[in-house]
Enzyme design. Structure first.
Site, mmCIF file in Angstrom:
data_model
loop_
_atom_site.group_PDB
_atom_site.id
_atom_site.type_symbol
_atom_site.label_atom_id
_atom_site.label_comp_id
_atom_site.label_asym_id
_atom_site.label_seq_id
_atom_site.Cartn_x
_atom_site.Cartn_y
_atom_site.Cartn_z
ATOM 1 N N ASN A 79 -10.145 -0.277 0.249
ATOM 2 C CA ASN A 79 -8.802 -0.118 0.341
ATOM 3 C C ASN A 79 -8.087 -0.634 -1.010
ATOM 4 O O ASN A 79 -8.218 -1.870 -1.400
ATOM 5 C CB ASN A 79 -8.076 -0.902 1.469
ATOM 6 C CG ASN A 79 -6.625 -0.989 1.579
ATOM 7 O OD1 ASN A 79 -5.994 -0.587 0.744
ATOM 8 N ND2 ASN A 79 -5.946 -1.553 2.570
ATOM 9 N N HIS A 133 -3.345 7.051 3.563
ATOM 10 C CA HIS A 133 -4.048 5.810 2.771
ATOM 11 C C HIS A 133 -5.154 5.639 3.303
ATOM 12 O O HIS A 133 -5.768 5.505 4.450
ATOM 13 C CB HIS A 133 -2.836 4.603 3.259
ATOM 14 C CG HIS A 133 -3.319 3.218 2.743
ATOM 15 N ND1 HIS A 133 -3.800 3.084 1.324
ATOM 16 C CD2 HIS A 133 -3.209 1.990 3.302
ATOM 17 C CE1 HIS A 133 -3.943 1.614 1.434
ATOM 18 N NE2 HIS A 133 -3.769 1.273 2.476
ATOM 19 N N CYS A 156 0.939 -1.127 -0.086
ATOM 20 C CA CYS A 156 0.015 -0.013 0.012
ATOM 21 C C CYS A 156 0.787 1.321 -0.094
ATOM 22 O O CYS A 156 0.147 2.255 -0.437
ATOM 23 C CB CYS A 156 -0.699 -0.001 1.264
ATOM 24 S SG CYS A 156 -1.998 -1.478 1.155
HETATM 25 N N1 COA Z 1 -18.140 -9.151 9.322
HETATM 26 C C1 COA Z 1 -18.495 -9.425 10.865
HETATM 27 N N2 COA Z 1 -17.706 -9.703 11.671
HETATM 28 C C2 COA Z 1 -16.401 -9.885 11.330
HETATM 29 C C3 COA Z 1 -15.738 -9.404 9.843
HETATM 30 C C4 COA Z 1 -16.759 -9.105 9.148
HETATM 31 N N3 COA Z 1 -16.335 -8.980 7.718
HETATM 32 N N4 COA Z 1 -14.600 -9.810 10.114
HETATM 33 C C5 COA Z 1 -14.094 -9.895 11.038
HETATM 34 N N5 COA Z 1 -15.192 -10.117 12.072
HETATM 35 C C6 COA Z 1 -15.249 -10.546 13.369
HETATM 36 C C7 COA Z 1 -14.187 -11.403 13.946
HETATM 37 O O1 COA Z 1 -14.232 -12.725 13.422
HETATM 38 C C8 COA Z 1 -14.018 -10.940 15.455
HETATM 39 O O2 COA Z 1 -15.035 -11.882 15.849
HETATM 40 P P1 COA Z 1 -14.863 -12.670 17.215
HETATM 41 O O3 COA Z 1 -14.733 -11.437 18.397
HETATM 42 O O4 COA Z 1 -15.887 -13.296 17.426
HETATM 43 O O5 COA Z 1 -13.533 -13.493 17.080
HETATM 44 C C9 COA Z 1 -14.797 -9.641 15.447
HETATM 45 O O6 COA Z 1 -15.340 -9.366 14.166
HETATM 46 C C10 COA Z 1 -13.718 -8.626 15.812
HETATM 47 O O7 COA Z 1 -12.597 -8.779 15.084
HETATM 48 P P2 COA Z 1 -11.197 -7.951 15.221
HETATM 49 O O8 COA Z 1 -10.277 -8.097 14.190
HETATM 50 O O9 COA Z 1 -10.928 -7.404 16.526
HETATM 51 O O10 COA Z 1 -12.020 -6.508 14.505
HETATM 52 P P3 COA Z 1 -11.204 -5.137 14.396
HETATM 53 O O11 COA Z 1 -12.151 -4.017 15.223
HETATM 54 O O12 COA Z 1 -9.903 -5.121 14.573
HETATM 55 O O13 COA Z 1 -11.436 -4.910 12.890
HETATM 56 C C11 COA Z 1 -10.288 -4.726 10.672
HETATM 57 C C12 COA Z 1 -11.021 -5.538 11.895
HETATM 58 C C13 COA Z 1 -9.776 -5.823 9.897
HETATM 59 C C14 COA Z 1 -11.419 -3.959 10.058
HETATM 60 C C15 COA Z 1 -9.295 -4.003 11.533
HETATM 61 O O14 COA Z 1 -8.486 -4.521 12.305
HETATM 62 C C16 COA Z 1 -8.487 -3.262 10.388
HETATM 63 O O15 COA Z 1 -9.022 -2.368 9.566
HETATM 64 N N6 COA Z 1 -7.220 -3.557 10.376
HETATM 65 C C17 COA Z 1 -6.324 -3.129 9.408
HETATM 66 C C18 COA Z 1 -6.428 -3.415 8.131
HETATM 67 C C19 COA Z 1 -5.433 -2.717 7.143
HETATM 68 O O16 COA Z 1 -5.394 -1.527 7.156
HETATM 69 N N7 COA Z 1 -4.817 -3.603 6.185
HETATM 70 C C20 COA Z 1 -4.156 -3.120 5.253
HETATM 71 C C21 COA Z 1 -3.157 -2.321 5.418
HETATM 72 S S1 COA Z 1 -2.348 -1.730 4.399
#
Ligand code: COA
Length: 329
Positions: A284, A254, A114
């Site tokens: 993204n 980003h 990214c």
């Molecule tokens: N729909 C519903 N539930 C979902 C889901 C979806 N699409 N994806 C994950 N979950 C669930 C998980 O399974 C988890 O459930 P559990 O508690 O029963 O295990 C719960 O939601 C919380 O997951 P978590 O990973 O703690 O959520 P989060 O608040 O961290 O959000 C992201 C997840 C991926 C949105 C967030 O971590 C994020 O944006 N991270 C950075 C990603 C990024 O920038 N990547 C590219 C870098 S360039």
């Protein structure tokens, strides 16, 4: 002589097909409410089977050239930041060169996930400052939908496809890319990767069965590192430019997650109108996210000549970077 790089053209392309959160509800166990509240995203553009990264990159490059009012034969170098190239080789940049007929240009891809666009901008600035090149096309282009596991709700809701491009030109004026700062923390490669399909684990039936040819991510850890990394990058780039938070007209971070962007804005004490957000429409788009946002910010009048723009990115690697730009169109 201090030769600077000014942006004289911007452009972007996104595939026609739109995938909404409601569409995703039919593919994996998720909801519009979860995606909006956890990421800020509503829809993203997805490339069809026939479209490759170079097709999107070519569209963006042609628009940027049109705005720049220079011919493709004047381009000395084409750099494409991408982690979803058309093929392992030749480079995506070579396909773009042929498509736009940039007959005298050197062309290569740059792999910084990214952060690919900012890494490219930083290198281009150096090439222009050294006198090696006068006009450079820096492109960020990715079709991450082709590397996405559409059975994995942790990742498939996040990404979209697109390409953005800028034409950089040598100038003796005090404008353009005032500073850039790029760096990596490669101790965290395991948190975000496509484990198989390369020389470490070539494609095989086992890879296909284990689905390791798709994006794997530990979202929470990536999130924390992204906030810290982009804050560090912004501070370093502003410091190099001799500028402060108060001097900034607009920040384009980003577009990975609205909550990451809000954390950065809060720390910089920026009002909402100074932070550009379009992830609700595109998701993204990896290395394309910043040049797409730059193009939209300019088109909507949020970027005007003389404005101080800060761009910052974070990606797999982890790669990080920021640049400070005095807007020149
Ligand atoms: N729909 C519903 N539930 C979902 C889901 C979806 N699409 N994806 C994950 N979950 C669930 C998980 O399974 C988890 O459930 P559990 O508690 O029963 O295990 C719960 O939601 C919380 O997951 P978590 O990973 O703690 O959520 P989060 O608040 O961290 O959000 C992201 C997840 C991926 C949105 C967030 O971590 C994020 O944006 N991270 C950075 C990603 C990024 O920038 N990547 C590219 C870098 S360039």
């Amino acid at each position: 002589m201090n030769i600077k790089s000014k942006i004289i053209g911007v452009g972007f392309t996104a595939p026609e097909k739109i995938l909404t959160n409601k569409d995703l509800e039919k593919i994996v166990e998720t909801s519009d409410e979860w995606i909006k509240s956890r990421t800020g995203m509503s829809e993203r553009h997805i490339a069809d089977e026939k479209t490759a990264t170079s097709d999107l990159a070519t569209g963006a490059a042609l628009k940027a050239l049109e705005m720049a009012k220079i011919g493709p034969e004047e381009i000395d170098l084409i750099m494409v930041g991408t982690v979803s190239p058309d093929m392992f080789f030749p480079s995506t940049a070579c396909f773009v060169q042929n498509n736009i007929k940039a007959v005298k240009a050197a062309a290569f891809d740059l792999s910084a996930a990214c952060s690919g666009f900012i890494y490219g901008l930083s290198l281009a600035k150096g090439m222009i400052a050294s006198g090696e090149a006068k006009n450079i096309l820096v492109i960020g282009a990715d079709c991450l939908s082709k590397l996405t596991d559409w059975t994995d709700r942790n990742t498939c809701v996040l990404f979209g496809d697109g390409a953005g491009a800028v034409v950089l030109q040598a100038t003796e004026e005090d404008t353009g890319v005032l500073s850039s700062h790029i760096f990596s923390d490669a101790s965290k490669t395991h948190l975000l990767q496509v484990p198989a399909g390369g020389s470490r684990t070539p494609f095989s039936v086992e890879v296909l069965e284990q689905r390791t040819n798709f994006i794997k991510m530990e979202g929470n850890e990536v999130f924390k590192n992204a906030v810290k990394g982009m804050e560090r990058a912004i501070d370093a780039a502003l410091n190099k430019a001799g500028l402060k938070y108060e001097d900034v007209s607009l920040v384009i971070p980003h577009q990975a997650n609205i909550r990451i962007i809000e954390s950065i804005a809060k720390r910089m004490k920026l009002p909402p109108e100074k932070v550009f957000i379009n992830l609700d429409k595109y998701g993204n788009t990896s290395s394309a996210s910043i040049p797409i946002a730059m193009t939209e910010a300019y088109a909507s009048g949020k970027l005007k000549k003389g404005d101080i723009l800060v761009i910052t990115a974070f990606g797999a690697g982890f790669t990080m970077g920021a640049a400070v730009i005095r807007w020149s169109i």
